[in-house]
Motif scaffolding. Structure first.
Motif, PDB file in Angstrom:
ATOM      1  N   ILE A 141       0.813  -1.223   0.000  1.00 36.55           N
ATOM      2  CA  ILE A 141       0.000   0.000   0.000  1.00 36.55           C
ATOM      3  C   ILE A 141       0.841   1.266   0.000  1.00 36.55           C
ATOM      4  N   TYR A 142       2.163   1.108   0.155  1.00 39.81           N
ATOM      5  CA  TYR A 142       3.032   2.291   0.149  1.00 39.81           C
ATOM      6  C   TYR A 142       4.429   1.906  -0.284  1.00 39.81           C
ATOM      7  N   LEU A 192      -1.840   7.980   5.390  1.00 41.03           N
ATOM      8  CA  LEU A 192      -2.648   7.324   4.373  1.00 41.03           C
ATOM      9  C   LEU A 192      -3.921   6.749   4.989  1.00 41.03           C
ATOM     10  N   HIS A 193      -4.905   6.468   4.128  1.00 39.41           N
ATOM     11  CA  HIS A 193      -6.006   5.612   4.538  1.00 39.41           C
ATOM     12  C   HIS A 193      -5.483   4.197   4.738  1.00 39.41           C
ATOM     13  N   ASP A 195      -6.057   1.552   3.288  1.00 42.57           N
ATOM     14  CA  ASP A 195      -5.820   0.798   2.063  1.00 42.57           C
ATOM     15  C   ASP A 195      -4.796   1.466   1.151  1.00 42.57           C
ATOM     16  N   GLY A 196      -4.135   2.532   1.646  1.00 46.32           N
ATOM     17  CA  GLY A 196      -3.100   3.202   0.878  1.00 46.32           C
ATOM     18  C   GLY A 196      -3.543   4.438   0.131  1.00 46.32           C
ATOM     19  N   ARG A 197      -4.842   4.722   0.137  1.00 42.85           N
ATOM     20  CA  ARG A 197      -5.301   5.941  -0.526  1.00 42.85           C
ATOM     21  C   ARG A 197      -4.818   7.182   0.232  1.00 42.85           C
ATOM     22  N   VAL A 198      -4.646   8.288  -0.485  1.00 42.81           N
ATOM     23  CA  VAL A 198      -4.181   9.534   0.116  1.00 42.81           C
ATOM     24  C   VAL A 198      -5.367  10.326   0.649  1.00 42.81           C
ATOM     25  N   ARG A 205      -1.251  17.774  -0.685  1.00 43.50           N
ATOM     26  CA  ARG A 205      -2.028  17.229  -1.798  1.00 43.50           C
ATOM     27  C   ARG A 205      -2.432  18.376  -2.728  1.00 43.50           C
ATOM     28  N   GLU A 213       1.334  12.080  -0.322  1.00 41.37           N
ATOM     29  CA  GLU A 213       1.324  11.277   0.913  1.00 41.37           C
ATOM     30  C   GLU A 213       1.908  12.026   2.105  1.00 41.37           C
TER      31      GLU A 213
END
Length: 376
Positions: A141-142, A192-193, A195-198, A205, A213
């Motif tokens: 995820i990262y 991160l979330h 699940d790897g989402r920003v 961002r 990130e």
């Protein structure tokens, strides 16, 4: 005296554990119990809901221990390949806050790839059945970008905050300037979330050329992170160079100064780094150690077994081989006590267990899992 000698002889013959020495701190008396030995450079400890424990070994193995410390001879299967060189290898291990429902476990580690080596984080689902213990459904995820050569300064601690975001500490990979560059993830704290989402509100961002990130910048070498039990703020500590080890509260969008400001100096030659210790717009540490103690692992104590230690911050130290106890007044460190100096080896990780006791890992080829227990 004769009776005491007979009892001692009986204990030795039966192989029963001898009563550990009572150690005295300023506020609590305690004993150190060795729960497990033979761990190869253990790095991090996590507690499963059923009382068992997971320990990461830097060469790349994840180990399962029973609640009493008995080590399962079979490493956990499914762990990704790691770049186990220098300070790199398998690093932190944490459970998802909703682990009981989803079974997710997170690992940070050094991984090889295009351009060299860098810190990565993988998520896998824990499975323990008659066939053994393993991680399934693995997904990276990262990935730290860019990867680079060298075997130092990978990080990495993983912490979930109260909003469910995953914080990932990054080191500067041994190149100072990278910590201030927004197009480089080295020397940053990442958020991160799960699940790897920003997250939409990450501070950089949408900034041209910046990695979205990034949560904060200007970090040298974070090896301890924990949430404050009252405020929920993320506290971290990091190695300075020669002097200037720091404790910080990591806040969104802040710059923690490395290498523009530091209380440390260049190794060997002792010359100044950057502009000195202060610069407007750069964060000052809450607390710093000069000379360095090489901190690693950190936990706030909130248990009932050591009532006089409640609210204290405990920090492991590789140098001087000790456990540091810090008393706090809000966001100020008001007192320091050094425990176990030179007794048990290099303290790599510090955790409070679900039983309210304090657990330590020692960094060695024959590392140990230790538990601090009250005398009453």
């Amino acid at each position: 005296m004769k009776r005491l000698l007979m009892v001692a002889g009986l204990v030795a013959c039966l192989g029963l554990p001898a009563q550990a020495e009572v150690l005295r701190s300023e506020r609590e008396d305690f004993r150190v119990r060795v729960l497990s030995e033979g761990l190869v450079h253990p790095w991090a400890l996590a507690f499963l809901p059923d009382g068992r424990m997971l320990v990461s070994e830097r060469p790349g193995r994840l180990r399962l221990l029973a609640a009493d410390g008995r080590l399962d001879p079979r490493p956990v299967a499914g762990v990704p390949a790691v770049a186990a060189s220098g300070q790199g290898g398998l690093l932190d291990v944490v459970l998802h806050p909703d682990f009981a429902a989803n079974g997710w476990i997170y690992l940070s580690y050094a991984a090889a790839g295009e351009g060299g080596v860098g810190t990565e984080v993988v998520r896998g689902r824990w499975v323990s059945d008659a066939a053994g213990h393993r991680l399934e459904d693995l997904r990276v995820i990262y990935r730290q970008r860019p990867k680079s050569s060298g075997g130092q300064h990978f990080g990495s601690r993983l912490v979930f905050d109260r909003d469910g975001f995953l914080h990932i500490s990054q080191r500067d990979r041994g190149t100072m300037a990278r910590a201030q560059q927004l197009d480089d993830l080295a020397g940053k704290q990442v958020r991160l979330h799960d699940d790897g989402r920003v997250p939409a509100d990450n501070p950089w961002r949408g900034v041209a050329g910046a990695h979205p990130e990034i949560f904060s910048v200007g970090h040298r070498n974070i090896q301890g992170a924990a949430l404050h039990p009252v405020s929920g703020a993320l506290w971290t500590h990091e190695h300075g160079p020669q002097g200037g080890d720091e404790i910080n509260i990591v806040r969104k969008g802040r710059n923690y100064g490395w290498p523009v400001i530091t209380y440390g100096v260049n190794y060997v030659i002792g010359t100044k780094i950057g502009v000195g210790t202060h610069r407007e717009g750069l964060e000052q540490p809450l607390y710093q150690w000069t000379p360095s103690i090489a901190p690693s692992g950190m936990a706030f104590y909130v248990g009932e077994r050591f009532p006089a230690w409640r609210g204290n911050l405990f920090v492991g130290a590789l140098k001087y081989q000790m456990l540091v106890r810090l008393e706090l007044d809000g966001e100020r460190v008001v007192h320091e006590e050094r425990l176990l100096s030179g007794r048990e080896g290099r303290i790599r990780d510090v955790r409070q267990g679900p039983d309210g006791l304090i657990y330590l890992l020692t960094d060695a080829p024959d590392g140990k899992l230790l538990r601090l227990e009250p005398t009453r």
